[in-house]
Design a protein around this motif. Structure first.
Motif, PDB file in Angstrom:
ATOM      1  N   ASP A  47       0.859  -1.192   0.000  1.00 19.81           N
ATOM      2  CA  ASP A  47       0.000   0.000   0.000  1.00 19.81           C
ATOM      3  C   ASP A  47       0.890   1.236   0.000  1.00 19.81           C
ATOM      4  O   ASP A  47       1.718   1.401   0.894  1.00 19.81           O
ATOM      5  N   CYS A 106      -6.348  -1.169   4.127  1.00 23.20           N
ATOM      6  CA  CYS A 106      -7.122  -1.805   5.197  1.00 23.20           C
ATOM      7  C   CYS A 106      -7.019  -0.953   6.461  1.00 23.20           C
ATOM      8  O   CYS A 106      -6.040  -0.253   6.688  1.00 23.20           O
ATOM      9  N   CYS A 125      -3.033  -1.227   7.520  1.00 23.14           N
ATOM     10  CA  CYS A 125      -2.275  -0.241   6.738  1.00 23.14           C
ATOM     11  C   CYS A 125      -2.559   1.176   7.210  1.00 23.14           C
ATOM     12  O   CYS A 125      -1.671   2.017   7.251  1.00 23.14           O
ATOM     13  N   CYS A 194       1.566  -4.261   3.666  1.00 23.44           N
ATOM     14  CA  CYS A 194       0.301  -4.631   4.318  1.00 23.44           C
ATOM     15  C   CYS A 194       0.419  -5.803   5.308  1.00 23.44           C
ATOM     16  O   CYS A 194       0.890  -6.879   4.961  1.00 23.44           O
ATOM     17  N   PRO A 195      -0.034  -5.588   6.563  1.00 24.59           N
ATOM     18  CA  PRO A 195      -0.002  -6.648   7.576  1.00 24.59           C
ATOM     19  C   PRO A 195      -1.241  -7.541   7.564  1.00 24.59           C
ATOM     20  O   PRO A 195      -1.392  -8.401   8.431  1.00 24.59           O
ATOM     21  N   GLN A 196      -2.108  -7.336   6.557  1.00 24.28           N
ATOM     22  CA  GLN A 196      -3.414  -8.001   6.509  1.00 24.28           C
ATOM     23  C   GLN A 196      -3.297  -9.531   6.449  1.00 24.28           C
ATOM     24  O   GLN A 196      -2.673 -10.087   5.543  1.00 24.28           O
TER      25      GLN A 196
HETATM   26 ZN   LIG Z   1      -3.400  -3.403   4.393  1.00 25.72          ZN
END
Ligand SMILES: [Zn+2]
Length: 217
Positions: A47, A106, A125, A194-196
């Motif tokens: 991102d 996110c 994010c 992104c840590p998603q």
């Molecule tokens: Zn994210």
């Protein structure tokens, strides 16, 4: 899917770093420099936001970018436009072929709505962007919450259906795929790697990426 390989080799890069999964990153790329993001393990959503380093109130604009190219997906030939309608960066090489600028970043709110209430505490994010802004002073510039606008999701596959619906699909990226752009002005790059964990955009497993910069021709 249109892909173009780069002629630059990592050996001649003036900047080369591996950036861990899930973490924010801030860096200034000068006009004429070439900036590459490598999806090291595949299907990692990167991102990203760009700001004019001389005046951060001018920043990446998805509406100007979509309007300028008359298309929704970003790839080779796309010029990333600013909120003032000026070129910020041009994508010059791309071995993935598709990047999203509609899906957005996110956040704890979107994670809660999309997945489950108990996902609320999870790292996002939006939090990454805010942390980077709060911590780093963003390369000596004053940024605040309102400066976090709609972003680019490099390596993320968000197809638009014929009915105009957005769908979050499995990624089409793979280990070692990269996207490369030439800076058309001095830009501050703000990334949330992104840590998603709940979305196929990261293959449910956030992984590191690599950033490289060349001085250009
Ligand atoms: Zn994210």
């Amino acid at each position: 899917m249109h892909t173009v390989e780069s002629s630059y080799s990592a050996a001649t890069a003036v900047f080369n770093t591996i950036h861990p999964a899930g973490e924010p990153w801030v860096h200034t790329v000068r006009r004429g420099q070439i900036f590459r993001i490598v999806d090291l393990e595949g299907n990692q959503a990167v991102d990203t936001l760009f700001y004019n380093a001389a005046d951060p109130s001018e920043r990446y604009s998805l509406t100007h970018t979509i309007q300028a190219q008359g298309a929704l997906y970003l790839t080779v030939g796309t010029t990333l436009m600013s909120s003032e309608g000026r070129p910020m960066l041009t994508i010059v090489a791309d071995t993935c072929g598709r990047h999203d600028t509609l899906g957005g970043a996110c956040s704890c709110e979107s994670n809660t709505v999309r997945y489950a209430l108990e996902k609320r505490h999870m790292h996002s994010c939006r939090d990454n962007f805010m942390t980077a802004i709060a911590k780093s002073g963003m390369e000596g510039l004053a940024f605040e919450k309102r400066d976090v606008v709609s972003n680019i999701n490099f390596f993320m596959n968000v197809p638009v259906t014929p009915e105009g619906q957005l769908t979050f699909e499995d990624g089409i990226s793979a280990p070692g795929k990269y996207v490369e752009m030439r800076a058309e002005m001095d830009v501050v790059v703000l990334v949330s790697n992104c840590p998603q964990l709940n979305n196929p955009c990261n293959a449910y497993n956030p992984t590191p990426v690599q950033f490289l910069v060349w001085d250009g021709a």
